[in-house]
Design a protein around this motif. Sequence first.
Motif, PDB file in Angstrom:
ATOM      1  N   LEU A   1     -20.292 -12.518   7.192  1.00 48.72           N
ATOM      2  CA  LEU A   1     -20.387 -11.334   6.340  1.00 48.72           C
ATOM      3  C   LEU A   1     -19.157 -10.444   6.405  1.00 48.72           C
ATOM      4  N   LEU A   2     -18.519 -10.416   7.574  1.00 48.48           N
ATOM      5  CA  LEU A   2     -17.386  -9.513   7.757  1.00 48.48           C
ATOM      6  C   LEU A   2     -16.235  -9.827   6.793  1.00 48.48           C
ATOM      7  N   PRO A   3     -15.771 -11.106   6.739  1.00 48.05           N
ATOM      8  CA  PRO A   3     -14.687 -11.394   5.782  1.00 48.05           C
ATOM      9  C   PRO A   3     -15.126 -11.162   4.346  1.00 48.05           C
ATOM     10  N   LEU A   4     -16.435 -11.443   4.084  1.00 49.97           N
ATOM     11  CA  LEU A   4     -16.958 -11.238   2.723  1.00 49.97           C
ATOM     12  C   LEU A   4     -16.861  -9.760   2.352  1.00 49.97           C
ATOM     13  N   ALA A   5     -17.274  -8.893   3.295  1.00 53.69           N
ATOM     14  CA  ALA A   5     -17.221  -7.443   3.056  1.00 53.69           C
ATOM     15  C   ALA A   5     -15.774  -7.005   2.865  1.00 53.69           C
ATOM     16  N   VAL A   6     -14.882  -7.546   3.701  1.00 52.34           N
ATOM     17  CA  VAL A   6     -13.462  -7.182   3.591  1.00 52.34           C
ATOM     18  C   VAL A   6     -12.896  -7.665   2.253  1.00 52.34           C
ATOM     19  N   ALA A   7     -13.354  -8.860   1.802  1.00 51.96           N
ATOM     20  CA  ALA A   7     -12.862  -9.385   0.518  1.00 51.96           C
ATOM     21  C   ALA A   7     -13.427  -8.610  -0.653  1.00 51.96           C
ATOM     22  N   LEU A   8     -14.658  -8.051  -0.478  1.00 47.51           N
ATOM     23  CA  LEU A   8     -15.282  -7.327  -1.586  1.00 47.51           C
ATOM     24  C   LEU A   8     -14.730  -5.918  -1.765  1.00 47.51           C
ATOM     25  N   MET A   9     -14.139  -5.386  -0.691  1.00 47.25           N
ATOM     26  CA  MET A   9     -13.623  -4.012  -0.770  1.00 47.25           C
ATOM     27  C   MET A   9     -12.625  -3.797  -1.916  1.00 47.25           C
ATOM     28  N   PRO A  10     -11.599  -4.679  -2.050  1.00 53.66           N
ATOM     29  CA  PRO A  10     -10.668  -4.479  -3.173  1.00 53.66           C
ATOM     30  C   PRO A  10     -11.351  -4.596  -4.527  1.00 53.66           C
ATOM     31  N   VAL A  11     -12.391  -5.469  -4.601  1.00 52.98           N
ATOM     32  CA  VAL A  11     -13.114  -5.607  -5.872  1.00 52.98           C
ATOM     33  C   VAL A  11     -13.773  -4.260  -6.199  1.00 52.98           C
ATOM     34  N   ALA A  12     -14.413  -3.682  -5.171  1.00 51.11           N
ATOM     35  CA  ALA A  12     -15.071  -2.371  -5.372  1.00 51.11           C
ATOM     36  C   ALA A  12     -14.027  -1.330  -5.762  1.00 51.11           C
ATOM     37  N   TRP A  13     -12.871  -1.395  -5.151  1.00 51.87           N
ATOM     38  CA  TRP A  13     -11.786  -0.437  -5.428  1.00 51.87           C
ATOM     39  C   TRP A  13     -11.361  -0.534  -6.894  1.00 51.87           C
ATOM     40  N   ILE A  14     -11.163  -1.791  -7.359  1.00 54.39           N
ATOM     41  CA  ILE A  14     -10.714  -1.993  -8.750  1.00 54.39           C
ATOM     42  C   ILE A  14     -11.809  -1.551  -9.718  1.00 54.39           C
ATOM     43  N   VAL A  15     -13.069  -1.944  -9.438  1.00 56.90           N
ATOM     44  CA  VAL A  15     -14.167  -1.586 -10.347  1.00 56.90           C
ATOM     45  C   VAL A  15     -14.270  -0.054 -10.449  1.00 56.90           C
ATOM     46  N   THR A  16     -14.201   0.640  -9.291  1.00 61.04           N
ATOM     47  CA  THR A  16     -14.291   2.112  -9.303  1.00 61.04           C
ATOM     48  C   THR A  16     -13.132   2.705 -10.106  1.00 61.04           C
ATOM     49  N   SER A  17     -11.931   2.133  -9.923  1.00 60.46           N
ATOM     50  CA  SER A  17     -10.775   2.656 -10.660  1.00 60.46           C
ATOM     51  C   SER A  17     -10.937   2.448 -12.156  1.00 60.46           C
ATOM     52  N   ILE A  18     -11.496   1.280 -12.544  1.00 56.79           N
ATOM     53  CA  ILE A  18     -11.703   1.030 -13.984  1.00 56.79           C
ATOM     54  C   ILE A  18     -12.711   2.050 -14.535  1.00 56.79           C
ATOM     55  N   ARG A  19     -13.811   2.267 -13.768  1.00 59.57           N
ATOM     56  CA  ARG A  19     -14.839   3.226 -14.215  1.00 59.57           C
ATOM     57  C   ARG A  19     -14.236   4.627 -14.377  1.00 59.57           C
ATOM     58  N   THR A  20     -13.403   5.030 -13.410  1.00 58.34           N
ATOM     59  CA  THR A  20     -12.779   6.361 -13.482  1.00 58.34           C
ATOM     60  C   THR A  20     -11.895   6.444 -14.721  1.00 58.34           C
ATOM     61  N   TRP A  21     -11.126   5.374 -14.951  1.00 59.24           N
ATOM     62  CA  TRP A  21     -10.212   5.322 -16.097  1.00 59.24           C
ATOM     63  C   TRP A  21     -11.001   5.449 -17.405  1.00 59.24           C
TER      64      TRP A  21
ATOM     65  N   MET B   1      -3.115 -10.387   2.480  1.00 56.89           N
ATOM     66  CA  MET B   1      -3.106 -10.181   3.931  1.00 56.89           C
ATOM     67  C   MET B   1      -4.335 -10.799   4.574  1.00 56.89           C
ATOM     68  N   LEU B   2      -5.460 -10.698   3.867  1.00 54.89           N
ATOM     69  CA  LEU B   2      -6.699 -11.269   4.399  1.00 54.89           C
ATOM     70  C   LEU B   2      -6.557 -12.794   4.518  1.00 54.89           C
ATOM     71  N   ALA B   3      -6.005 -13.412   3.443  1.00 56.88           N
ATOM     72  CA  ALA B   3      -5.821 -14.871   3.454  1.00 56.88           C
ATOM     73  C   ALA B   3      -4.877 -15.268   4.584  1.00 56.88           C
ATOM     74  N   TYR B   4      -3.803 -14.459   4.736  1.00 59.41           N
ATOM     75  CA  TYR B   4      -2.824 -14.760   5.796  1.00 59.41           C
ATOM     76  C   TYR B   4      -3.474 -14.645   7.176  1.00 59.41           C
ATOM     77  N   ALA B   5      -4.268 -13.570   7.362  1.00 64.35           N
ATOM     78  CA  ALA B   5      -4.910 -13.360   8.674  1.00 64.35           C
ATOM     79  C   ALA B   5      -5.889 -14.483   8.972  1.00 64.35           C
ATOM     80  N   MET B   6      -6.618 -14.921   7.925  1.00 64.20           N
ATOM     81  CA  MET B   6      -7.601 -15.987   8.147  1.00 64.20           C
ATOM     82  C   MET B   6      -6.917 -17.296   8.493  1.00 64.20           C
ATOM     83  N   ARG B   7      -5.773 -17.546   7.791  1.00 69.80           N
ATOM     84  CA  ARG B   7      -5.026 -18.780   8.064  1.00 69.80           C
ATOM     85  C   ARG B   7      -4.458 -18.738   9.485  1.00 69.80           C
ATOM     86  N   ALA B   8      -3.937 -17.561   9.864  1.00 68.04           N
ATOM     87  CA  ALA B   8      -3.362 -17.425  11.209  1.00 68.04           C
ATOM     88  C   ALA B   8      -4.445 -17.619  12.269  1.00 68.04           C
ATOM     89  N   GLN B   9      -5.645 -17.092  11.984  1.00 61.38           N
ATOM     90  CA  GLN B   9      -6.749 -17.225  12.939  1.00 61.38           C
ATOM     91  C   GLN B   9      -7.141 -18.700  13.094  1.00 61.38           C
TER      92      GLN B   9
END
Length: 385
Positions: A13-33, A153-161
């Motif tokens: 769940l943790l990587p999923l939540a981290v991956a979803l954060m930018p999606v939430a960020w973009i969706v919120t920005s579109i709504r504000t726009w 960065m997330l993809a890079y961190a996961m690959r490094a891990q």
Amino acid sequence: MVTSRLQPLVRMLLPLAVALMPVAWIVTSIRTWQAMGEQRVVYLRHRAAMIAGRLETVPDELMEQEPGLAGLVFYVNETPELSGLWNGQELFRTETVRTGERELFRAYVPFHRQEGLRIARIDLDASEADFLVAHARNGLVIACIGSTAWLGMLAYAMRAQRRQAELAHMAELGKMSAVLAHEIRNPLGTIKGFTQLLAERLGAAHRELLEPILSETSRLEQLVRDLLLYGRPPAARERECQWAEVRAGLLVRMRQSGARVECESRAVSWKTDPELLLQALVNLAQNAVESIPAEREGVVRVSLESGAHLGIAIAVTDNGIGFSDEARGRLFEPFFTTKATGTGLGLVITRKLTESLGGTLELTAVEGGGTRAVLRFRERSWNAC
Ligand code: ADP
């Protein structure tokens, strides 16, 4: 108990939540726009209404000074296309009009003068209200760029891990191999020694029976040597060394190989560990010979290359069967082999040896069949001797 059961869930769940954060960020920005875009229309409507209100009292010529006003037209007589406004069924009519690069917000608004009802067509420069959406638009651009960087960065961190886990696993495997090899080496030596003694004492009649034991123990000895090398590759002891020395050693070791080994002769020398380099080349040449089918005339070519920015490269090329696409990605995997009696350690060891000499190892397919293995030492250059 509960925590250990929850751990895989948390790990998923943790990587999923981290991956979803930018999606939430973009969706919120579109709504504000979008919301700010709606506010922009409300603002322009409000401006048009204010201007219409002023039209009832302020003389027409003064209206030209109204900021943002791009055009003003009055309708004095009823026009069928604006009948809704004339008869009071509509309060306001708006549309957006484009004139060249410019966007106009056009409002048809009824207003009263002494002479009676009039309709004003008010054209406003829509860019006057851009300040309302500008921040939201910039925010959206930043959200897109930031999210891309975040996901990268997330993809890079996961690959490094994953790579770190792989390395830890390999190190563990290496340690285990070394321990096992140490334990096996001595009893194996005893078995081989006594079998050889027995073969000598019993004479030719029983030799045939003992031969398989001797050949199998030799094979196991090779495996033990490989395991030891894999677990603990020797440190390089470098000195200025002539290529002729390594070449001679290679030709001697490959004399019985059954293939024609053509080794380039060049009077050059460079700083390296000749023992390790020879071991690496013998491994590659052995693999090259083993890849050539019996019915083909085998040729293994060892060539030297050098360039100003390339350093030194030694290529071992064969005319064997090459490797499959599936094998390509697994060539350097420990214990991966396509041979009935292979250990799958040869290339891993060769790569480790090459790395301790400051080089890299790469295997590529040769067009028309065969394989080319290249040892590349970018930091080195040779001297003529
Ligand atoms: P082994 O020789 O014991 O199989 P290696 O690590 O040396 O172990 O090689 C692993 C595999 O890589 C081989 O089994 C073979 O499939 C492939 N390979 C290595 N060198 C060559 C080559 N020159 N041509 C074709 N395949 C090769």
